[in-house]
Design a protein around this motif. Structure first.
Motif, mmCIF file in Angstrom:
data_model
loop_
_atom_site.group_PDB
_atom_site.id
_atom_site.type_symbol
_atom_site.label_atom_id
_atom_site.label_comp_id
_atom_site.label_asym_id
_atom_site.label_seq_id
_atom_site.Cartn_x
_atom_site.Cartn_y
_atom_site.Cartn_z
ATOM 1 N N THR A 185 17.546 -29.285 -0.837
ATOM 2 C CA THR A 185 16.646 -30.367 -0.434
ATOM 3 C C THR A 185 15.689 -30.709 -1.573
ATOM 4 O O THR A 185 15.084 -29.821 -2.178
ATOM 5 C CB THR A 185 15.833 -29.951 0.813
ATOM 6 O OG1 THR A 185 16.713 -29.749 1.913
ATOM 7 C CG2 THR A 185 14.830 -31.034 1.197
ATOM 8 N N GLU A 186 15.553 -31.988 -1.849
ATOM 9 C CA GLU A 186 14.664 -32.438 -2.915
ATOM 10 C C GLU A 186 13.233 -31.967 -2.662
ATOM 11 O O GLU A 186 12.709 -32.090 -1.557
ATOM 12 C CB GLU A 186 14.689 -33.969 -3.005
ATOM 13 C CG GLU A 186 13.796 -34.537 -4.089
ATOM 14 C CD GLU A 186 13.747 -36.059 -4.058
ATOM 15 O OE1 GLU A 186 12.981 -36.644 -4.842
ATOM 16 O OE2 GLU A 186 14.472 -36.652 -3.229
ATOM 17 N N GLY A 187 12.624 -31.415 -3.688
ATOM 18 C CA GLY A 187 11.233 -30.986 -3.585
ATOM 19 C C GLY A 187 11.035 -29.668 -2.877
ATOM 20 O O GLY A 187 9.891 -29.280 -2.615
ATOM 21 N N PRO A 190 10.253 -25.972 -2.263
ATOM 22 C CA PRO A 190 9.549 -24.984 -3.088
ATOM 23 C C PRO A 190 10.380 -23.712 -3.227
ATOM 24 O O PRO A 190 11.393 -23.529 -2.554
ATOM 25 C CB PRO A 190 8.269 -24.717 -2.288
ATOM 26 C CG PRO A 190 8.663 -24.964 -0.873
ATOM 27 C CD PRO A 190 9.659 -26.099 -0.923
ATOM 28 N N SER A 207 3.023 -27.619 4.460
ATOM 29 C CA SER A 207 4.182 -28.514 4.405
ATOM 30 C C SER A 207 4.648 -28.963 5.787
ATOM 31 O O SER A 207 5.517 -29.824 5.900
ATOM 32 C CB SER A 207 5.343 -27.843 3.665
ATOM 33 O OG SER A 207 5.782 -26.686 4.342
ATOM 34 N N GLN A 247 3.246 -34.143 3.845
ATOM 35 C CA GLN A 247 3.276 -32.985 2.958
ATOM 36 C C GLN A 247 4.645 -32.313 2.920
ATOM 37 O O GLN A 247 4.804 -31.286 2.261
ATOM 38 C CB GLN A 247 2.229 -31.953 3.411
ATOM 39 C CG GLN A 247 0.804 -32.459 3.434
ATOM 40 C CD GLN A 247 0.302 -32.819 2.063
ATOM 41 O OE1 GLN A 247 0.635 -32.172 1.073
ATOM 42 N NE2 GLN A 247 -0.487 -33.884 1.971
ATOM 43 N N PRO A 268 8.522 -31.356 2.087
ATOM 44 C CA PRO A 268 9.284 -31.400 0.836
ATOM 45 C C PRO A 268 10.206 -32.612 0.758
ATOM 46 O O PRO A 268 10.941 -32.911 1.703
ATOM 47 C CB PRO A 268 10.108 -30.104 0.886
ATOM 48 C CG PRO A 268 9.371 -29.208 1.820
ATOM 49 C CD PRO A 268 8.722 -30.109 2.818
ATOM 50 N N GLY A 269 10.146 -33.325 -0.361
ATOM 51 C CA GLY A 269 11.044 -34.441 -0.569
ATOM 52 C C GLY A 269 10.676 -35.702 0.168
ATOM 53 O O GLY A 269 11.482 -36.636 0.238
#
Length: 569
Positions: free
Chosen positions: A154-156, A158, A167, A172, A174-175
């Motif tokens: 998944t893009e972004g 962590p 998140s 906030q 991810p991606g």
């Protein structure tokens, strides 16, 4: 749609519908009798035969059922009482209700309870009956931490050991924007853990409550009402894959099947909650307690410990066994955990969720008096135009299960000073089979609002609206009156602002709260009076000088329900 774990129709039930199935059933019955007769002879000396009821969380139920079969094969006898164990999957909230003496649940109180977390045990012990029968220091069968999960790549995303509960918040993730899937906090500890972590991150105060409201409203549409099965979430047919709050064990078990969309478990660096699967004795009967102890001994033998490890569980102390260490998407070192989700924190997490997710029931008073023709802050936009925008925005923010009604206020409507345009009804409902929903009807009305002249009889109509909502109060909803106004009565009412405050203070019932939210536009010569009016019902006065503020104001109104009926000024 909500995600959860569901059972497929039983193949046995389907097979028994055929002639061959009936013949096979007869053979099975003969075989069963051949086993049952010796068993009956073996237990012929029992003074009484009883059943040890074992209720287990879905994820850990299979080993419990296997252990019950072994317990029964050994033939337990306790002071002349022959005991057979019956293990079944029962959601923890149902068992908690049964043990607490609550009504409305379908579960029968078990003799042994294995929920996902000791958090449920603590909740059950709050009641008098639970405190009397439920173990105070249960032993753990296995453990697994609550984690965040997303598809690998998944893009972004962590690093697995540097994720954050932050998140979970909208904006906030991810991606970029993506759905959040978690279990309803009333139904599962992972949901409680998420609510507790978000509150701890946001802190307290009005701004924090508004952010918490935004989080709950965003998470609620995809909330699951039972243990969440990743196979029911991934892969998604279209759009961005959700971020999930899951037990690590669910991720491990899902990945072990070599899925098309493998998951990565993410471990919040602020710490997480460990699910400890306590083995809880809930009976004060000596025979049942002795039988429960023997069942525990069966479960602690090597074959059952290994079975739990194969299912993706950690050992009770958090150690990852060899069977888990090699699983894709899992980080073997034990993550940092905390025991903060207890007592008041548990109840606060559930209460916050329930108050913010409870459907709204609100009567809207829209001021269309002569005062609404004035410009807002000396600009080109009139108060009425902003009121129209606010009404349309509010309609777009409320979900279909919201009950909304609309009154318009102006002395031009006669002695009452109002036009009761629409009564309280669900926004998603259509009247008498019509295709047009209540939401669409109100949108059409809002777009055509025009000033009618004369004064608004503001104070009179606020009291009338308050009485209308109070007299038809709904226990299962947040009941309120929303006033969109110029903020001026101008002496048009029969009662004064002080008299209105006194009447509202007399009528306000903390057990059945109806809250007033006043949104006033432009300069406010009667601001203090309106603030007192709203405060009399734990409500608020919001003054808008900028049309762009309306969205934040509506969100803050919803967050206000966290403190009702004990809100300060």
């Amino acid at each position: 749609m909500p995600y959860g774990r569901h059972r497929m129709p039983s193949p046995t039930r389907i097979a028994l519908g055929s002639p061959l199935g009936i013949a096979a059933a007869a053979l099975v019955l003969i075989a069963a009798v051949s086993v049952a007769v010796p068993a009956a002879l073996r237990y012929a000396g029992c003074g009484e035969t009883r059943y040890l009821r074992v209720a287990a969380a879905l994820s850990i139920a299979p080993p419990l059922q296997e252990a019950a079969d072994e317990f029964n094969a050994d033939g337990g006898t306790y002071g002349g009482v022959c005991v057979f164990a019956q293990a079944s999957e029962v959601p923890p909230h149902r068992v908690m209700t049964a043990l607490s003496g609550g009504r409305g649940g379908s579960a029968v109180a078990p003799h042994v309870w294995v929920p996902e977390s000791s958090a449920w045990v603590e909740l059950a012990r709050i009641s008098e009956s639970g405190a009397r029968t439920v173990d105070t220091d249960p032993r753990s069968l296995a453990s697994t931490p609550v984690v965040l999960a997303a598809p690998e790549g998944t893009e972004g995303l962590p690093d697995p050991d540097s994720a954050s509960w932050e998140s979970l918040l909208p904006g906030q993730r991810p991606g970029g924007p993506r759905p959040l899937v978690m279990v309803d906090p009333n139904r599962g500890t992972p949901g409680m853990a998420a609510m507790h972590a978000v509150r701890r991150h946001l802190g307290s105060g009005d701004d924090a409550d508004t952010a918490m409201t935004d989080f709950v409203r965003d998470a609620q549409p995809e909330t699951a009402f039972g243990e969440t099965d990743p196979a029911g979430i991934y892969p998604v047919p279209a759009g961005r894959a959700p971020l999930s709050v899951l037990p690590e064990q669910a991720v491990a078990e899902y990945n072990s099947a070599d899925p098309r969309t493998p998951l990565q478990a993410l471990y919040p660096d602020e710490g997480t909650v460990s699910l400890d699967y306590p083995f809880v004795s809930t009976s004060d009967d000596p025979a049942m307690r002795s039988a429960a102890e023997d069942l525990w001994e069966v479960l602690r033998t090597a074959p059952y410990r290994e079975r739990l490890r194969e299912l993706g569980f950690r050992d009770p102390d958090g150690t990852a066994p060899d069977a888990l260490t090699g699983r894709a998407g899992i980080r073997a070192p034990a993550p940092e955990t905390h025991g903060d989700l207890t007592g008041d924190a548990l109840l606060s997490s559930v209460e916050d969720w329930n108050r913010l997710s409870m459907p709204t029931r609100s009567l809207v008073l829209a001021d269309v008096s002569r005062f609404m023709r004035a410009d807002l802050g000396g600009g080109d936009t009139t108060r009425l135009e902003v009121t129209r925008e606010a009404a349309l925005l509010g309609l777009s923010l409320f979900p279909d299960d919201t009950e909304l009604g609309l009154w318009m206020m102006s002395g031009a409507y006669g002695d009452s000073g109002r036009d009761e345009v629409e009564g309280l009804a669900r926004l998603g409902a259509a009247d008498r089979g019509e295709q047009t929903t209540r939401r669409q009807e109100l949108q059409d009305i809002a777009e055509g609002i025009e000033a009618r002249g004369d004064g608004p009889q503001l104070y009179d109509n606020i009291l009338a609206a308050y009485d209308r909502v109070s007299s038809s109060y709904r226990e299962d909803r947040i009941n309120s009156v929303i006033v969109l106004t110029s903020g001026r009565d101008g002496g048009s009412s029969a009662i004064s602002g002080e008299e209105l405050v006194a009447e509202l203070q007399d009528r306000f019932d903390p057990e059945r709260p109806v809250t007033l939210f006043v949104i006033a536009f432009g300069d406010q010569p009667e601001r203090d009076a309106l603030a007192d009016v709203a405060a009399a019902t734990s409500g608020t006065l919001s003054v808008a000088d900028d049309p762009d503020e309306i969205g934040d104001i509506f969100l803050s109104l919803v967050s206000r329900r966290l403190c009702v009926p004990d809100c300060g000024g």
